[in-house]
Design a protein around this motif. Structure first.
Motif, mmCIF file in Angstrom:
data_model
loop_
_atom_site.group_PDB
_atom_site.id
_atom_site.type_symbol
_atom_site.label_atom_id
_atom_site.label_comp_id
_atom_site.label_asym_id
_atom_site.label_seq_id
_atom_site.Cartn_x
_atom_site.Cartn_y
_atom_site.Cartn_z
ATOM 1 N N LEU A 72 -13.862 9.587 -3.141
ATOM 2 C CA LEU A 72 -12.850 8.692 -3.708
ATOM 3 C C LEU A 72 -12.069 7.963 -2.607
ATOM 4 C CD1 LEU A 72 -11.470 10.786 -6.711
ATOM 5 C CD2 LEU A 72 -12.891 8.725 -6.794
ATOM 6 N N GLY A 73 -11.771 8.671 -1.516
ATOM 7 C CA GLY A 73 -11.072 8.039 -0.398
ATOM 8 C C GLY A 73 -11.906 6.939 0.238
ATOM 9 N N ILE A 74 -13.184 7.216 0.430
ATOM 10 C CA ILE A 74 -14.078 6.210 1.011
ATOM 11 C C ILE A 74 -14.189 5.011 0.075
ATOM 12 C CG2 ILE A 74 -16.490 5.753 1.636
ATOM 13 C CD1 ILE A 74 -16.566 8.702 2.667
ATOM 14 N N LEU A 75 -14.344 5.278 -1.219
ATOM 15 C CA LEU A 75 -14.431 4.176 -2.182
ATOM 16 C C LEU A 75 -13.135 3.358 -2.210
ATOM 17 C CD1 LEU A 75 -16.331 5.871 -5.154
ATOM 18 C CD2 LEU A 75 -17.216 4.161 -3.541
ATOM 19 N N ALA A 76 -11.997 4.051 -2.155
ATOM 20 C CA ALA A 76 -10.707 3.339 -2.145
ATOM 21 C C ALA A 76 -10.606 2.446 -0.909
ATOM 22 C CB ALA A 76 -9.552 4.331 -2.192
ATOM 23 N N GLY A 77 -11.058 2.950 0.228
ATOM 24 C CA GLY A 77 -11.033 2.156 1.444
ATOM 25 C C GLY A 77 -11.930 0.932 1.340
ATOM 26 N N ILE A 78 -13.134 1.124 0.799
ATOM 27 C CA ILE A 78 -14.068 0.005 0.650
ATOM 28 C C ILE A 78 -13.517 -1.034 -0.320
ATOM 29 C CG2 ILE A 78 -16.354 -0.623 -0.236
ATOM 30 C CD1 ILE A 78 -17.347 2.090 0.911
ATOM 31 N N VAL A 79 -12.986 -0.568 -1.451
ATOM 32 C CA VAL A 79 -12.408 -1.490 -2.434
ATOM 33 C C VAL A 79 -11.258 -2.276 -1.808
ATOM 34 C CG1 VAL A 79 -11.041 -1.583 -4.568
ATOM 35 C CG2 VAL A 79 -13.130 -0.224 -4.489
ATOM 36 N N THR A 80 -10.456 -1.608 -0.992
ATOM 37 C CA THR A 80 -9.335 -2.285 -0.339
ATOM 38 C C THR A 80 -9.822 -3.418 0.548
ATOM 39 O OG1 THR A 80 -8.022 -0.267 -0.378
ATOM 40 C CG2 THR A 80 -7.362 -1.955 1.194
ATOM 41 N N PHE A 81 -10.888 -3.173 1.312
ATOM 42 C CA PHE A 81 -11.394 -4.213 2.214
ATOM 43 C C PHE A 81 -12.118 -5.327 1.467
ATOM 44 C CE2 PHE A 81 -11.302 -0.610 5.353
ATOM 45 C CZ PHE A 81 -10.199 -1.096 6.035
ATOM 46 N N VAL A 82 -12.798 -4.982 0.371
ATOM 47 C CA VAL A 82 -13.547 -5.985 -0.389
ATOM 48 C C VAL A 82 -12.613 -6.820 -1.261
ATOM 49 C CG1 VAL A 82 -15.333 -6.322 -2.142
ATOM 50 C CG2 VAL A 82 -15.680 -4.639 -0.340
ATOM 51 N N TRP A 83 -11.644 -6.169 -1.897
ATOM 52 C CA TRP A 83 -10.706 -6.847 -2.810
ATOM 53 C C TRP A 83 -9.260 -6.519 -2.447
ATOM 54 C CZ3 TRP A 83 -14.573 -3.975 -5.821
ATOM 55 C CH2 TRP A 83 -15.636 -4.782 -6.220
ATOM 56 N N PRO A 84 -8.753 -7.044 -1.349
ATOM 57 C CA PRO A 84 -7.386 -6.700 -0.952
ATOM 58 C C PRO A 84 -6.335 -7.145 -1.966
ATOM 59 C CG PRO A 84 -8.261 -8.445 0.454
ATOM 60 C CD PRO A 84 -9.388 -7.970 -0.415
ATOM 61 N N GLY A 85 -6.589 -8.238 -2.687
ATOM 62 C CA GLY A 85 -5.617 -8.706 -3.683
ATOM 63 C C GLY A 85 -5.453 -7.726 -4.820
ATOM 64 N N ILE A 86 -6.565 -7.210 -5.324
ATOM 65 C CA ILE A 86 -6.508 -6.223 -6.408
ATOM 66 C C ILE A 86 -5.826 -4.951 -5.921
ATOM 67 C CG2 ILE A 86 -7.940 -4.721 -7.861
ATOM 68 C CD1 ILE A 86 -9.918 -7.069 -8.072
ATOM 69 N N THR A 87 -6.123 -4.561 -4.677
ATOM 70 C CA THR A 87 -5.499 -3.368 -4.113
ATOM 71 C C THR A 87 -3.992 -3.540 -4.012
ATOM 72 O OG1 THR A 87 -7.514 -2.948 -2.852
ATOM 73 C CG2 THR A 87 -5.533 -1.784 -2.160
ATOM 74 N N THR A 88 -3.555 -4.725 -3.598
ATOM 75 C CA THR A 88 -2.124 -5.001 -3.512
ATOM 76 C C THR A 88 -1.474 -4.843 -4.873
ATOM 77 O OG1 THR A 88 -2.530 -6.580 -1.724
ATOM 78 C CG2 THR A 88 -0.406 -6.725 -2.840
ATOM 79 N N LEU A 89 -2.097 -5.409 -5.880
ATOM 80 C CA LEU A 89 -1.566 -5.307 -7.240
ATOM 81 C C LEU A 89 -1.543 -3.854 -7.710
ATOM 82 C CD1 LEU A 89 -0.501 -7.007 -9.588
ATOM 83 C CD2 LEU A 89 -2.840 -7.144 -10.436
ATOM 84 N N ALA A 90 -2.609 -3.125 -7.436
ATOM 85 C CA ALA A 90 -2.670 -1.712 -7.850
ATOM 86 C C ALA A 90 -1.582 -0.894 -7.157
ATOM 87 C CB ALA A 90 -4.047 -1.135 -7.540
ATOM 88 N N LEU A 91 -1.367 -1.130 -5.854
ATOM 89 C CA LEU A 91 -0.314 -0.404 -5.137
ATOM 90 C C LEU A 91 1.064 -0.747 -5.696
ATOM 91 C CD1 LEU A 91 -1.548 -0.566 -1.437
ATOM 92 C CD2 LEU A 91 -1.399 1.439 -2.897
ATOM 93 N N LEU A 92 1.259 -2.009 -6.057
ATOM 94 C CA LEU A 92 2.543 -2.389 -6.656
ATOM 95 C C LEU A 92 2.758 -1.672 -7.981
ATOM 96 C CD1 LEU A 92 2.773 -6.189 -5.876
ATOM 97 C CD2 LEU A 92 4.350 -4.413 -5.151
#
Length: 174
Positions: A72-92
């Protein structure tokens, strides 16, 4: 105290770095949010890899959970690099829900503790502000990201100034 006083300049550098970081966060909020998201992605990826390595190197009962956590950590890292905008929204959204839930808990604690402590209204007000902050983040996530960046920047500046003042006090102890 003499050892601490002899390294007062290290404390000063920490304070200066905090002030510089705070100023940069306020001047360039979009870059700050992007960098924070990228740092999160890097952390999640590295943490996931090390968790997987740990799962396979150590014979522990919770190996399956470590493997799942690592993946899950590796996937979260990959998703963050591939879709930083979605990650920003999810963190918010995580921050927003955290603010709402902790705010509600503080309100409940303040109400329950009103006979046991003085000034329980401050805990209730703090909880109410936390709930409002969380709701506002949910309603306006883009503005919330900007506000969070300014809040982080302001905190870093105030913290840095306090640390600089501490370094001067420590220097005078010598």
């Amino acid at each position: 105290m003499e050892q601490l006083a002899s390294t007062w300049w290290l404390i000063l550098i920490r304070g200066i770095c905090a002030v510089i970081f705070g100023i940069l966060a306020i001047i360039w909020p979009a870059i700050t949010v992007f960098v924070l998201v990228i740092f999160f992605g890097a952390y999640a990826l590295v943490n996931g890899i090390f968790t997987l390595v740990s799962a396979f190197r150590h014979n522990v009962e919770s190996r399956a959970w470590l493997i799942i956590s690592g993946i899950l950590g590796i996937l979260a890292g990959i998703v963050t690099f591939v879709w930083p905008g979605i990650t920003t929204l999810a963190l918010l959204y995580v921050i927003a829900f955290w603010a709402i839930f902790t705010g509600v808990a503080e309100i409940i604690a303040g109400i329950r503790l009103r006979k046991a402590i003085d000034n329980e209204w401050m805990l209730i007000i703090g909880g109410l502000l936390s709930v409002i902050f969380g709701v506002l983040l949910l309603i306006w996530p883009a503005s919330g990201a900007l506000a969070l960046t300014w809040l982080i920047g302001t905190f870093a500046i105030v913290y840095g100034i306090a640390i600089i003042m501490l370094s001067i006090k420590v220097k005078n102890l010598a």
